[in-house]
Design an enzyme around this catalytic site. Structure first.
Site, PDB file in Angstrom:
ATOM      1  N   ASN A 189      82.148 -62.121   0.430  1.00 42.01           N
ATOM      2  CA  ASN A 189      83.365 -61.306   0.483  1.00 42.01           C
ATOM      3  C   ASN A 189      84.489 -62.121  -0.152  1.00 42.01           C
ATOM      4  OD1 ASN A 189      85.620 -59.827   1.098  1.00 42.01           O
ATOM      5  ND2 ASN A 189      85.471 -60.102   3.332  1.00 42.01           N
ATOM      6  N   LYS A 195      87.430 -61.207  -0.771  1.00 45.17           N
ATOM      7  CA  LYS A 195      88.773 -60.824  -0.282  1.00 45.17           C
ATOM      8  C   LYS A 195      89.689 -60.625  -1.500  1.00 45.17           C
ATOM      9  CE  LYS A 195      87.594 -63.004   4.038  1.00 45.17           C
ATOM     10  NZ  LYS A 195      88.004 -63.641   5.286  1.00 45.17           N
ATOM     11  N   HIS A 207      86.330 -54.480   8.336  1.00 45.19           N
ATOM     12  CA  HIS A 207      86.579 -55.930   8.387  1.00 45.19           C
ATOM     13  C   HIS A 207      87.775 -56.222   9.294  1.00 45.19           C
ATOM     14  CE1 HIS A 207      87.596 -60.000   7.190  1.00 45.19           C
ATOM     15  NE2 HIS A 207      86.364 -60.098   6.759  1.00 45.19           N
ATOM     16  N   GLU A 210      90.193 -58.124   8.986  1.00 43.91           N
ATOM     17  CA  GLU A 210      91.507 -58.154   8.308  1.00 43.91           C
ATOM     18  C   GLU A 210      92.029 -56.740   8.088  1.00 43.91           C
ATOM     19  OE1 GLU A 210      90.209 -60.752   5.171  1.00 43.91           O
ATOM     20  OE2 GLU A 210      90.049 -62.375   6.629  1.00 43.91           O
ATOM     21  N   GLY A 265      87.903 -67.927   8.547  1.00 40.57           N
ATOM     22  CA  GLY A 265      88.893 -68.716   7.810  1.00 40.57           C
ATOM     23  C   GLY A 265      89.436 -69.901   8.587  1.00 40.57           C
ATOM     24  N   SER A 322      83.431 -68.682   8.785  1.00 36.55           N
ATOM     25  CA  SER A 322      83.301 -70.097   8.427  1.00 36.55           C
ATOM     26  C   SER A 322      81.861 -70.511   8.138  1.00 36.55           C
ATOM     27  CB  SER A 322      83.933 -70.986   9.511  1.00 36.55           C
ATOM     28  OG  SER A 322      85.333 -70.718   9.599  1.00 36.55           O
TER      29      SER A 322
HETATM   30  P1  13P Z   1      85.333 -67.142   5.988  1.00 33.35           P
HETATM   31  O1  13P Z   1      83.897 -67.387   5.563  1.00 33.35           O
HETATM   32  O2  13P Z   1      86.329 -67.586   4.959  1.00 33.35           O
HETATM   33  O3  13P Z   1      85.587 -67.654   7.358  1.00 33.35           O
HETATM   34  O4  13P Z   1      85.511 -65.551   6.046  1.00 33.35           O
HETATM   35  C1  13P Z   1      84.576 -64.795   6.740  1.00 33.35           C
HETATM   36  C2  13P Z   1      84.809 -63.374   6.415  1.00 33.35           C
HETATM   37  O5  13P Z   1      85.817 -62.795   6.788  1.00 33.35           O
HETATM   38  C3  13P Z   1      83.790 -62.686   5.617  1.00 33.35           C
HETATM   39  O6  13P Z   1      83.991 -61.322   5.613  1.00 33.35           O
END
Ligand code: 13P
Length: 254
Positions: A10, A12, A95, A97, A169, A209
């Site tokens: 992903n 983002k 998601h 977010e 994250g 992570s």
């Molecule tokens: P990270 O791997 O950066 O923690 O993000 C996970 C995520 O939100 C994948 O959709």
């Protein structure tokens, strides 16, 4: 039975068209057709550029969101059919977010997944608890709520991603046993909605992570069938290493 591992990146809000092209040209030679299923999810604007490069390769394209209606007056939204037309075969929905910043709810997430499936896309439904919810002992109750609408979905075009919000994250992944507990619960939820056979085939991904250094121990858990990778997926070498770790898991039968 063996579930084929699914590794999804992903991106983002990262990646313009030139970066996407260069990234995929480096990634493609490292992905084997008979290995784990690999999906990259660039921003909408890079999907067309990505599609030209991945066509005919084992790398599939995913989008990061889609609307729940097939068309209409929804300024700024993108339909699942539009994503299919441009070459996507998967889409992330719900998601954290989206939930945190854009008003996504349990209901809209499932509606988006249903729309994706109507357009013959696979939906990766993201679920997971916040730190406060975990500390309050509410993790399984949250996952129960987030999966109430599963019955309206087609398990054959579905994956679930367990992404604890506190692990996204932050550099602090869930421990393998925390992940396994949540995944086992999610598979039980799938069993209630879809029956034993479909639940056995459903891929449940862990996200939060994930890195080359921790993915193998997460994937060693019985119900962890892949990973949804954010930050570490932006580095070709790191993402390839994660795919390699998942390939190693394919030799074990479960
Ligand atoms: P990270 O791997 O950066 O923690 O993000 C996970 C995520 O939100 C994948 O959709």
């Amino acid at each position: 039975m063996t579930r084929r591992p699914l590794i999804a990146g992903n991106w983002k809000m990262h990646g313009d068209c030139a970066w996407t092209q260069s990234y995929l040209e480096q990634l493609l030679p490292q992905v084997e057709a008979n290995g784990p299923e690999v999906v990259v999810c660039p921003p909408f604007t890079a999907l067309a550029a990505a599609a030209v490069i991945v066509v005919g390769s084992p790398v599939a394209l995913g989008a990061q969101n889609c609307h729940w209606e097939d068309k209409g007056a929804f300024t700024g939204e993108v339909s699942a059919a539009m994503l299919a037309e441009v070459g996507a075969s998967w889409v992330l929905v719900g998601h954290s977010e989206r939930r945190q910043y854009f008003g996504e709810t349990d209901e809209t997430a499932v509606s988006r997944a249903a729309a994706a499936q109507r357009a013959r896309l696979g939906a990766i439904l993201c679920v997971g608890e916040t730190l406060a919810q975990r500390q309050g002992g509410e993790t399984l109750a949250v996952l129960e709520r987030q999966t109430r609408g599963l019955g309206g979905l087609d398990p054959a075009r579905l994956a679930i991603a367990y992404e604890p919000v506190w692990a996204i994250g932050t550099g602090h992944n869930a421990t393998p046993s925390q992940a396994q507990q949540a995944h086992a619960f999610l598979r039980q939820r799938a069993r209630e909605h879809f029956g034993d056979e479909a639940a056995r085939h459903l891929r449940i991904l862990y996200g939060g992570s994930v890195k080359p250094g921790n993915v193998a121990e997460l994937l060693a858990e019985e119900d962890v069938d892949g990973a949804l990778v954010g930050g570490a997926s932006l580095d070709v070498a790191g993402f390839s290493a994660i795919i390699q770790a998942a390939a190693g898991r394919m030799t074990s039968t479960r």
